[in-house]
Write an enzyme that holds these catalytic residues in place. Structure first.
Site, PDB file in Angstrom:
ATOM      1  N   ASN A 147     -57.777  57.124  74.795  1.00  0.00           N
ATOM      2  CA  ASN A 147     -57.523  55.858  75.502  1.00  0.00           C
ATOM      3  C   ASN A 147     -56.048  55.789  75.892  1.00  0.00           C
ATOM      4  O   ASN A 147     -55.283  56.699  75.616  1.00  0.00           O
ATOM      5  CB  ASN A 147     -57.946  54.665  74.637  1.00  0.00           C
ATOM      6  CG  ASN A 147     -57.188  54.627  73.331  1.00  0.00           C
ATOM      7  OD1 ASN A 147     -55.984  54.462  73.309  1.00  0.00           O
ATOM      8  ND2 ASN A 147     -57.904  54.820  72.229  1.00  0.00           N
TER       9      ASN A 147
ATOM     10  N   ASP B 141     -63.509  53.849  69.258  1.00  0.00           N
ATOM     11  CA  ASP B 141     -64.648  53.262  68.548  1.00  0.00           C
ATOM     12  C   ASP B 141     -65.759  54.278  68.304  1.00  0.00           C
ATOM     13  O   ASP B 141     -66.498  54.160  67.346  1.00  0.00           O
ATOM     14  CB  ASP B 141     -65.199  52.078  69.355  1.00  0.00           C
ATOM     15  CG  ASP B 141     -64.231  50.899  69.326  1.00  0.00           C
ATOM     16  OD1 ASP B 141     -63.658  50.651  68.250  1.00  0.00           O
ATOM     17  OD2 ASP B 141     -64.027  50.256  70.373  1.00  0.00           O
TER      18      ASP B 141
ATOM     19  N   ILE C 248     -60.951  51.565  60.436  1.00  0.00           N
ATOM     20  CA  ILE C 248     -59.880  51.755  59.446  1.00  0.00           C
ATOM     21  C   ILE C 248     -59.390  50.413  58.910  1.00  0.00           C
ATOM     22  O   ILE C 248     -59.253  50.219  57.699  1.00  0.00           O
ATOM     23  CB  ILE C 248     -58.720  52.569  60.071  1.00  0.00           C
ATOM     24  CG1 ILE C 248     -59.254  53.945  60.469  1.00  0.00           C
ATOM     25  CG2 ILE C 248     -57.544  52.693  59.110  1.00  0.00           C
ATOM     26  CD1 ILE C 248     -58.379  54.717  61.413  1.00  0.00           C
TER      27      ILE C 248
ATOM     28  N   PHE D  43     -54.608  44.259  64.877  1.00  0.00           N
ATOM     29  CA  PHE D  43     -54.294  43.913  66.253  1.00  0.00           C
ATOM     30  C   PHE D  43     -55.602  43.628  66.977  1.00  0.00           C
ATOM     31  O   PHE D  43     -56.650  44.153  66.589  1.00  0.00           O
ATOM     32  CB  PHE D  43     -53.552  45.063  66.953  1.00  0.00           C
ATOM     33  CG  PHE D  43     -52.063  44.943  66.851  1.00  0.00           C
ATOM     34  CD1 PHE D  43     -51.432  45.137  65.631  1.00  0.00           C
ATOM     35  CD2 PHE D  43     -51.296  44.612  67.958  1.00  0.00           C
ATOM     36  CE1 PHE D  43     -50.048  45.007  65.516  1.00  0.00           C
ATOM     37  CE2 PHE D  43     -49.921  44.484  67.867  1.00  0.00           C
ATOM     38  CZ  PHE D  43     -49.290  44.679  66.648  1.00  0.00           C
TER      39      PHE D  43
ATOM     40  N   LYS E 105     -62.484  38.385  65.357  1.00  0.00           N
ATOM     41  CA  LYS E 105     -62.178  39.733  64.851  1.00  0.00           C
ATOM     42  C   LYS E 105     -61.594  39.659  63.446  1.00  0.00           C
ATOM     43  O   LYS E 105     -61.932  40.460  62.571  1.00  0.00           O
ATOM     44  CB  LYS E 105     -61.191  40.404  65.805  1.00  0.00           C
ATOM     45  CG  LYS E 105     -61.413  41.878  65.954  1.00  0.00           C
ATOM     46  CD  LYS E 105     -60.666  42.426  67.152  1.00  0.00           C
ATOM     47  CE  LYS E 105     -61.603  42.689  68.321  1.00  0.00           C
ATOM     48  NZ  LYS E 105     -60.933  43.299  69.454  1.00  0.00           N
TER      49      LYS E 105
ATOM     50  N   LYS F 158     -63.437  41.484  60.363  1.00  0.00           N
ATOM     51  CA  LYS F 158     -62.802  42.624  59.688  1.00  0.00           C
ATOM     52  C   LYS F 158     -62.139  42.230  58.375  1.00  0.00           C
ATOM     53  O   LYS F 158     -61.597  43.085  57.673  1.00  0.00           O
ATOM     54  CB  LYS F 158     -61.773  43.270  60.627  1.00  0.00           C
ATOM     55  CG  LYS F 158     -62.402  43.711  61.956  1.00  0.00           C
ATOM     56  CD  LYS F 158     -61.620  44.798  62.622  1.00  0.00           C
ATOM     57  CE  LYS F 158     -62.261  45.177  63.948  1.00  0.00           C
ATOM     58  NZ  LYS F 158     -61.836  46.468  64.440  1.00  0.00           N
TER      59      LYS F 158
HETATM   60  N1  CTP Z   1     -59.435  49.369  64.398  1.00  0.00           N
HETATM   61  C1  CTP Z   1     -59.513  50.306  63.388  1.00  0.00           C
HETATM   62  N2  CTP Z   1     -60.492  51.251  63.411  1.00  0.00           N
HETATM   63  C2  CTP Z   1     -61.378  51.286  64.423  1.00  0.00           C
HETATM   64  C3  CTP Z   1     -61.303  50.343  65.467  1.00  0.00           C
HETATM   65  C4  CTP Z   1     -60.314  49.400  65.426  1.00  0.00           C
HETATM   66  O1  CTP Z   1     -58.686  50.288  62.462  1.00  0.00           O
HETATM   67  N3  CTP Z   1     -62.316  52.220  64.419  1.00  0.00           N
HETATM   68  C5  CTP Z   1     -58.420  48.333  64.312  1.00  0.00           C
HETATM   69  C6  CTP Z   1     -57.299  48.434  65.324  1.00  0.00           C
HETATM   70  O2  CTP Z   1     -56.237  49.201  64.821  1.00  0.00           O
HETATM   71  C7  CTP Z   1     -56.913  46.974  65.476  1.00  0.00           C
HETATM   72  C8  CTP Z   1     -58.206  46.223  65.262  1.00  0.00           C
HETATM   73  O3  CTP Z   1     -59.051  47.121  64.552  1.00  0.00           O
HETATM   74  O4  CTP Z   1     -56.036  46.573  64.458  1.00  0.00           O
HETATM   75  C9  CTP Z   1     -58.920  45.752  66.473  1.00  0.00           C
HETATM   76  O5  CTP Z   1     -59.034  46.773  67.432  1.00  0.00           O
HETATM   77  P1  CTP Z   1     -59.758  46.475  68.816  1.00  0.00           P
HETATM   78  O6  CTP Z   1     -59.839  47.738  69.597  1.00  0.00           O
HETATM   79  O7  CTP Z   1     -59.145  45.271  69.473  1.00  0.00           O
HETATM   80  O8  CTP Z   1     -61.174  46.004  68.314  1.00  0.00           O
HETATM   81  P2  CTP Z   1     -62.515  46.757  68.125  1.00  0.00           P
HETATM   82  O9  CTP Z   1     -62.904  46.673  66.710  1.00  0.00           O
HETATM   83  O10 CTP Z   1     -62.453  48.118  68.703  1.00  0.00           O
HETATM   84  O11 CTP Z   1     -63.485  45.803  68.939  1.00  0.00           O
HETATM   85  P3  CTP Z   1     -63.735  45.728  70.530  1.00  0.00           P
HETATM   86  O12 CTP Z   1     -63.236  47.038  71.113  1.00  0.00           O
HETATM   87  O13 CTP Z   1     -65.182  45.553  70.605  1.00  0.00           O
HETATM   88  O14 CTP Z   1     -62.955  44.554  71.020  1.00  0.00           O
END
Ligand code: CTP
Length: 400
Positions: A208, A276, A304, A322, A336, A340
């Site tokens: 990304n 993801d 994570i 974040f 979120k 989480k």
């Molecule tokens: N995060 C993580 N591990 C993942 C996905 C996300 O630790 N596999 C953490 C990111 O570091 C961030 C937070 O989760 O602190 C939210 O990430 P974001 O991309 O906004 O959310 P997603 O869980 O991916 O949800 P979506 O993409 O559906 O908005």
């Protein structure tokens, strides 16, 4: 407090006369200054003036017999807390960006592992030239800080951007660069940053647009307040922040493993844009074209942030996530945070036109205890510094 030491490289350009005032102000501030005078700089100020003001020897030659035995370029940078280049000409910036080592100033800048601050000064057209801007962008990625230039009348009779920042402004920037607090002394912090790469085969991957700038700035800001920081970073073009243990990983699973290996931690800040999904099975050999696109089955990656927040044993006292959102920023961030089970969420706008991904600025809201606090648009370094202060307030039991 031990005396702070600046190694000042005086470059070529009429602005070099202002550097004498800069030395005077720094000395007044109790900062020890040692000067390297470049050949071009010596056309504008004398070694004698610098020696008188710094109350030290002035260094000019890369291959000086006496200097090399007494104080080579390695020692010059080792014995400083900060290297400042003022004025930094277009030529010097280009040499720094290219990593040249042709004179003493170049060699010091290439050999140093100390923070570097440059104060550019040049004609407006040279400043605006694509090559200069390209070099500056490169230097910023390399972790070099800048102060100025400003707009105004120039010695060449023109008007525009390119005047060196005033000495008082450079002193402020030096003061900030030298400030290392102790508010987070004894605190262990874990920060994730950057994207992850999820292998499709040995040459292809899913990724990304995350640059890692915000996460790296947070690791740096926490370390500046005295925390012991482990930065677990996906692939980025950024330099490892100084004073931080950086663990470089590729995939989400490797990032989780590195985070767990870095525990225990008092605070975890998950700023990484973790992929993801990953391909269900990464091919061990490069996939060949066979007239039909191969199907790409995806499976979900571990989360994570949620995994760290859900730990029964050894959960960090403060877990910060974040939320990158393109719409309904605060509502989505609150959801979120609940999902989480982290303690705070820094919600940032990443829609088209915000320039957040890869850019130097960020607009964020801090979401905690069911309330959202809007922070003014600021550089990622400023957002990081503010977040680090909030974390220090929280751990000290104070509500900011
Ligand atoms: N995060 C993580 N591990 C993942 C996905 C996300 O630790 N596999 C953490 C990111 O570091 C961030 C937070 O989760 O602190 C939210 O990430 P974001 O991309 O906004 O959310 P997603 O869980 O991916 O949800 P979506 O993409 O559906 O908005």
């Amino acid at each position: 407090m031990t005396e702070r030491r600046v190694l000042l490289i005086v470059g070529g350009g009429i602005a070099a006369y202002k550097t004498l005032e800069l030395v005077r102000l720094l000395r007044k501030d109790g900062v020890a200054v040692r000067a390297v005078l470049t050949e071009d700089g010596a056309h504008f100020v004398t070694a004698l003036s610098l020696a008188a003001l710094t109350e030290d020897k002035v260094y000019q030659d890369l291959f000086s017999l006496t200097d090399e035995s007494e104080m080579g370029h390695i020692r010059l940078s080792r014995e400083a807390d900060l290297v400042v280049v003022a004025p930094a000409s277009a030529d010097r910036l280009a040499r720094m960006a290219a990593g040249l080592a042709g004179d003493l100033a170049d060699a010091v800048l290439l050999a140093t592992d100390k923070p570097v601050l440059v104060a550019p000064a040049m004609n407006v057209r040279m400043w605006r030239h694509a090559a200069t801007q390209r070099n500056l962008a490169r230097l910023r990625v390399d972790g070099i800080a800048t102060v100025g230039p400003t707009e105004g009348d120039m010695a060449c009779g023109e008007y525009g951007m390119g005047r060196m920042a005033e000495p008082v402004v450079i002193v402020e920037a030096i003061r900030a660069a030298l400030t290392t607090g102790t508010r987070l002394a004894g605190v262990r912090a874990l920060v994730t940053s950057g994207p992850t790469h999820e292998a499709i085969d040995p040459v292809r991957y899913i990724a990304n647009r995350s640059s890692g700038k915000q996460g790296h700035a947070i690791a740096d800001a926490l370390a500046r307040l005295g925390a012991t920081v482990t930065l677990v970073s996906g692939p980025t073009a950024l330099a490892d922040p100084s004073g931080v243990t950086t663990v470089r990983v590729e995939s989400a699973r490797a990032m989780l493993a590195a985070c767990e290996a870095a525990l225990p931690a008092d605070v975890a800040v998950c700023a990484a844009a973790v992929a993801d999904w990953r391909p269900a099975e990464a091919a061990t050999a490069k996939l060949k074209k066979k007239g039909k696109a191969p199907p790409l089955a995806l499976v979900e990656n571990p989360d994570i942030l949620a995994t760290l927040a859900a730990r029964k044993k050894g959960r960090p006292r403060l877990v910060v996530g974040f939320a990158a959102e393109t719409e309904n920023l605060v509502a989505n961030a609150c959801a979120k945070l609940a999902k989480k089970r982290c303690d705070w969420i820094v919600a940032n706008e990443v829609g088209a036109g915000t320039g957040t991904f890869g850019g130097d600025d960020n607009t964020v809201h801090l979401v905690r205890d069911g309330a959202a606090e809007a922070w003014p648009r600021a550089t990622k370094a400023e957002v990081a510094a503010r977040l680090a202060e909030r974390i220090a307030d929280h751990l000290a039991g104070r509500r900011a």
